[in-house]
Motif scaffolding. Structure first.
Motif, PDB file in Angstrom:
ATOM      1  N   THR A 193      -5.994  -6.202  -4.838  1.00 18.49           N
ATOM      2  CA  THR A 193      -4.844  -6.752  -4.143  1.00 18.49           C
ATOM      3  C   THR A 193      -4.912  -8.268  -4.208  1.00 18.49           C
TER       4      THR A 193
ATOM      5  N   LEU B 151       0.821  -1.210   0.000  1.00 22.43           N
ATOM      6  CA  LEU B 151       0.000   0.000   0.000  1.00 22.43           C
ATOM      7  C   LEU B 151       0.854   1.259   0.000  1.00 22.43           C
TER       8      LEU B 151
ATOM      9  N   ARG C 135      -7.589   0.924   6.799  1.00 20.31           N
ATOM     10  CA  ARG C 135      -6.638   1.921   6.302  1.00 20.31           C
ATOM     11  C   ARG C 135      -7.272   2.874   5.295  1.00 20.31           C
ATOM     12  N   THR C 136      -8.188   2.378   4.461  1.00 26.76           N
ATOM     13  CA  THR C 136      -8.739   3.214   3.392  1.00 26.76           C
ATOM     14  C   THR C 136     -10.112   3.779   3.709  1.00 26.76           C
TER      15      THR C 136
ATOM     16  N   LEU D 181       1.717   2.391  -3.542  1.00 26.75           N
ATOM     17  CA  LEU D 181       0.659   2.745  -4.490  1.00 26.75           C
ATOM     18  C   LEU D 181       0.677   4.230  -4.825  1.00 26.75           C
TER      19      LEU D 181
ATOM     20  N   TRP E 250       3.642  -3.747  -8.596  1.00 28.19           N
ATOM     21  CA  TRP E 250       2.615  -2.707  -8.677  1.00 28.19           C
ATOM     22  C   TRP E 250       2.304  -2.427 -10.143  1.00 28.19           C
TER      23      TRP E 250
ATOM     24  N   ASP F 201     -10.060  -7.747  -2.572  1.00 33.10           N
ATOM     25  CA  ASP F 201      -8.889  -8.427  -2.011  1.00 33.10           C
ATOM     26  C   ASP F 201      -8.978  -9.900  -2.385  1.00 33.10           C
TER      27      ASP F 201
ATOM     28  N   LEU G 240      -7.315  -3.443   4.914  1.00 30.97           N
ATOM     29  CA  LEU G 240      -7.643  -2.536   3.812  1.00 30.97           C
ATOM     30  C   LEU G 240      -8.821  -1.640   4.176  1.00 30.97           C
TER      31      LEU G 240
END
Length: 362
Positions: free
Chosen positions: A242, A141, A170-171, A144, A352, A155, A167
């Protein structure tokens, strides 16, 4: 399955989508619902008539449902209320390597790494520290581009669910965890939707120790059973894909990369981690990315799996769909606990890419 997530993600019939048609799924039957979470029911496709079950909160959305149910009948019908003593007796009676022993080991390794750092009864002193999957995800992450376009996150190969939970935390976005393993998906669903982790940690031989504890579930994540090679979604619906330690577990990695790119919105990103731990049981030899004897297409080095992956994420005849490498790759260590005296160590490759973004020069 959270009803809000079903309406937001708008899944389509996986069988129809493989035939080129986008047929939306509808709730045909709800048999058990609590707090806007469907725990048992049926999703239906009006176009082809296919029906897909929701079992223990998990919708099963795979193109060939009869085959999946047949192959996974043992895990789908396996009781979850067995006491530790009875479970141990059944494992000893069926012997090492039998179905119950194999899945207990699998869930032990993933359950421990994903969640043991949140277990208040965990005493520590292990050969490896839990939470490796979280640390690798954080590294991905951090690499990114920012900002990501609007939209949910998917995911893939979420295992026991920690990456899905991380995820979401965090997002702050809706995050859907996807896996084909019924036992792992159940652990993941219980954790990210139900807020409770339960698994058996292997100590030695056939001796397992049952672990059970609460974790935080904020309502932004869900877990479904689906095939990463045939995702039940229309094009361009997700901002981020992901997939940690999944690519080398699929029968066709190149087709998988094309599928990842298909469901990404323009400008969306894809973050991968893979140790290239190929197995003929999971991936036919012809589909391995490097790792074979003889001379490969990249500089005559057949073992350079990373170069083979890079070719799929670059312009040219080998490109796998719309994904293009967006930055130089990286590496991360990943150790997996087997039991009190054993672990495996991998060097996993970090990659990535972005939808339609030109790759960097190697």
């Amino acid at each position: 399955m959270r009803l809000a997530h079903f309406h937001a993600l708008r899944p389509v019939c996986p069988a129809c989508r493989l035939q080129g048609a986008l047929a939306p799924l509808a709730l045909a039957c709800v048999e058990e619902e609590r707090d806007e979470i469907v725990r048992s029911g049926v999703l239906g496709c009006e176009a082809c008539g296919n029906r897909y079950p929701i079992l223990d909160g998990l919708p099963v959305l795979v193109p060939d449902l009869p085959r999946f149910l047949s192959d996974n009948l043992f895990y789908l019908t396996m009781r979850r209320d067995l006491t530790p003593g009875v479970t141990a007796l059944l494992a000893e009676a069926t012997g090492p390597g039998a179905g119950i022993d194999a899945i207990r080991q699998h869930v032990s390794s993933y359950g421990w790494d994903h969640w043991a750092d949140q277990d208040p009864a965990e005493a520590g002193g292990e050969q490896v520290e839990p939470g490796q999957v979280s640390r690798v995800l954080a590294q991905l992450l951090d690499g990114l581009p920012a900002p990501l376009p609007d939209g949910p996150i998917i995911d893939l190969g979420c295992g026991a669910g920690r990456t899905t939970a991380d995820l979401a935390e965090r997002t702050g976005r809706l995050v859907l965890g996807v896996d084909l393993s019924v036992p792992l998906a159940r652990v993941a669903w219980d954790a990210v939707v139900g807020g409770h982790v339960a698994y058996e940690r292997r100590r030695a031989g056939l001796h397992f120790e049952r672990r059970s504890f609460s974790v935080r579930a904020e309502g932004k994540a869900d877990v479904w059973i689906a095939d990463a090679l045939a995702l039940p979604f229309a094009d361009e619906g997700f901002a981020l894909v992901t997939a940690l330690n999944l690519l080398d577990c699929l029968r066709d990695p190149k087709a998988a990369l094309a599928e990842f790119g298909r469901v990404l919105t323009p400008g969306g990103a894809c973050a991968l981690a893979t140790p290239f731990d190929w197995s003929g049981a999971a991936t036919p030899l012809a589909n391995w990315l490097g790792g074979r004897g003889g001379r490969g297409a990249q500089g005559g080095e057949g073992a350079r799996c990373d170069l083979a992956l890079d070719a799929l994420l670059s312009e040219g005849p080998s490109a796998a769909g719309a994904l293009r490498r967006s930055r130089a790759p990286g590496e991360a260590e990943w150790r997996i606990r087997l039991h009190d005296r054993s672990s495996m160590q991998y060097l996993t490759h970090l990659s990535w890419s972005a939808k339609g973004q030109p790759g960097l020069a190697a």
